[in-house]
Design a protein around this motif. Structure first.
Motif, mmCIF file in Angstrom:
data_model
loop_
_atom_site.group_PDB
_atom_site.id
_atom_site.type_symbol
_atom_site.label_atom_id
_atom_site.label_comp_id
_atom_site.label_asym_id
_atom_site.label_seq_id
_atom_site.Cartn_x
_atom_site.Cartn_y
_atom_site.Cartn_z
ATOM 1 N N GLY A 294 103.555 -15.292 5.146
ATOM 2 C CA GLY A 294 103.934 -14.524 6.120
ATOM 3 C C GLY A 294 105.055 -15.006 6.958
ATOM 4 N N PRO A 295 105.495 -14.015 7.768
ATOM 5 C CA PRO A 295 105.083 -12.921 8.243
ATOM 6 C C PRO A 295 105.658 -11.871 7.544
ATOM 7 N N GLY A 296 106.632 -11.913 6.370
ATOM 8 C CA GLY A 296 107.169 -10.950 5.739
ATOM 9 C C GLY A 296 106.327 -10.758 4.467
ATOM 10 N N ASP A 297 106.478 -9.591 3.929
ATOM 11 C CA ASP A 297 105.623 -9.305 2.529
ATOM 12 C C ASP A 297 106.147 -10.289 1.435
ATOM 13 N N ASP A 298 107.282 -10.544 1.353
ATOM 14 C CA ASP A 298 107.727 -11.594 0.569
ATOM 15 C C ASP A 298 107.590 -12.961 0.714
ATOM 16 N N ASP A 299 107.121 -13.151 1.835
ATOM 17 C CA ASP A 299 106.507 -14.729 2.108
ATOM 18 C C ASP A 299 105.503 -15.085 1.564
ATOM 19 N N VAL A 300 105.555 -15.618 0.271
ATOM 20 C CA VAL A 300 104.062 -15.649 -0.431
ATOM 21 C C VAL A 300 104.713 -17.203 -0.934
ATOM 22 N N PRO A 301 103.585 -18.245 -0.730
ATOM 23 C CA PRO A 301 103.931 -19.541 -1.007
ATOM 24 C C PRO A 301 103.753 -19.522 -2.684
#
Length: 405
Positions: A294-301
């Motif tokens: 997060g916080p964005g939809d593409d902010d994925v670890p």
């Protein structure tokens, strides 16, 4: 302190303690809290003052007006008597809670019954100072919960816990909270929609962790998680900042664990035909996640997971042929960012039933936008043998041969 003062202290302090508890609760919680009875004792526990209560009830307000949110059959807490008299602050040395029952509700509008903490009017800096001040005035050396139950109900989801026993402790130094706890559950059930994934499973969780509230950082030194016979160990760190969460977590089973444990954790939605299934062989499981969520939809670890099964044997109690020589290697890797970057790789899989055998490999990329899949299958299947190795519902007879390359 004289004997007379010791004898009189519980009687003199009872109303003050009840008033302190009710004031603290009413200032912080948007709900109605009642007690059947509260009693104090000192002689047998001096210098700690013991508070005992019976029949605690928490009744909801607002959207959950009149709904029972929590109840406790009885509770017992040891309080620092000196700090209570001198500072009118409750320092809890130990606490025992018997038969707590929590009812967690979420309605169609997304309102949650457990979101009952009142908003504080203090400025952010003042609120932070108040939080740290309160942290300094609370100490819990031992918390014990016996025979607890929890019910969670939300649109499309239901979960229940029964027979919950918990033992833990916490050492608090300013804004740093150090805790260790052990929790066991006799039955855990989970249903999503109309599908029941877990039905009356045994579960346990042991955790040792440090929470640094001023840094908004949780460090987990050890996690020991078990579901039925399946168990795994983990550790890591969680850091909340800038409307996102930084994660660095690992979870792994021991090497060479019995495949029986893996079978015991198969979701009930897929396990209806394997009751009494006998299993042999070993497996190992490992997973990790690192990066920002997060916080964005593409902010994925970034994350990875792997599962290895060796020398597996599954025998259904009502069928004559076992599935043997089961081997399975599977890896899932994601470099971070959009989930479409995820890659699924099964370099080998194999199984045998009598003279029938199947093996191959599978690779998949871009699983969300349009799966790009490479599948290799090699096998010879006697359909009648397969029907005697794996239960197939509503079919009276199967015959034929299939060769796949």
């Amino acid at each position: 302190m004289s004997l007379g003062a010791i004898l009189l202290a519980p009687w003199l302090l009872r109303d003050r303690v009840v008033e302190l508890v009710e004031r603290q609760v009413s200032e912080r919680i948007d709900a109605t809290v009642t007690f059947e009875d509260v009693d104090l004792s000192l002689l047998s526990t001096f210098p700690a003052l013991t508070i005992e209560g019976v029949g605690l009830e928490v009744i909801g307000a607002g959207a959950f007006e009149g709904r029972g949110l929590a109840s406790v059959r009885s509770f017992r807490a040891g309080v620092d008597l000196i700090r209570l008299i001198r500072d009118e602050k409750l320092l809890i040395e130990s606490a025992t809670i018997d038969q707590p029952d929590l009812n967690l509700l979420v309605n169609e509008d997304g309102e949650a019954s457990y979101d009952i903490l009142k908003e504080r009017d203090a400025e952010p800096e003042e609120a932070e100072k108040e939080l740290q001040s309160e942290a300094l005035s609370v100490r819990l050396r031992e918390l014990q919960i016996t025979s607890g139950s929890i019910t969670y109900d939300a649109p499309g989801a239901h979960a229940s816990v029964a027979g919950l026993d918990h033992r833990g402790s916490a050492a608090i130094d300013g804004a740093t909270y150090t805790s260790a706890s052990s929790t066991t559950v006799e039955t855990l059930s989970v249903r999503l929609g109309r599908i029941r994934y877990v039905k009356e499973a045994r579960a346990s969780l042991d955790v040792s962790a440090i929470l640094r509230a001023d840094e908004r950082r949780l460090t987990v030194d050890n996690v020991d998680l078990a579901l039925n016979e399946l168990s795994a160990l983990g550790a890591g760190e969680v850091h909340w900042r800038d409307r996102g969460v930084d994660l660095d977590l690992e979870l792994a089973s021991g090497k060479g664990q019995s495949i029986r444990a893996l079978v015991s954790a198969i979701p009930n939605a897929y396990a209806g035909d394997i009751a009494g299934l006998r299993a042999r062989g070993t497996y190992s499981l490992r997973a990790s996640v690192k990066g920002r969520l997060g916080p964005g939809d593409d902010d994925v670890p970034s994350f990875s997971a792997s599962l290895f099964v060796r020398n597996g044997v599954l025998q259904h109690p009502d069928l004559s042929i076992p599935l043997t020589d089961i081997a399975f290697d599977a890896k899932v890797r994601h470099p971070g960012g959009n989930l479409d970057k995820m890659k699924i790789d099964i370099p080998s899989y194999a199984a045998r039933a009598g003279q029938s055998q199947l093996s191959g490999r599978l690779t998949m990329t871009t699983p969300l936008s349009g799966p790009d899949m490479a599948l290799v299958v090699d096998g010879r299947l006697d359909i009648a043998e397969i029907a005697q190795a794996y239960p197939i519902s509503d079919i009276e007879e199967l015959r034929g041969l299939a060769t796949v390359k």
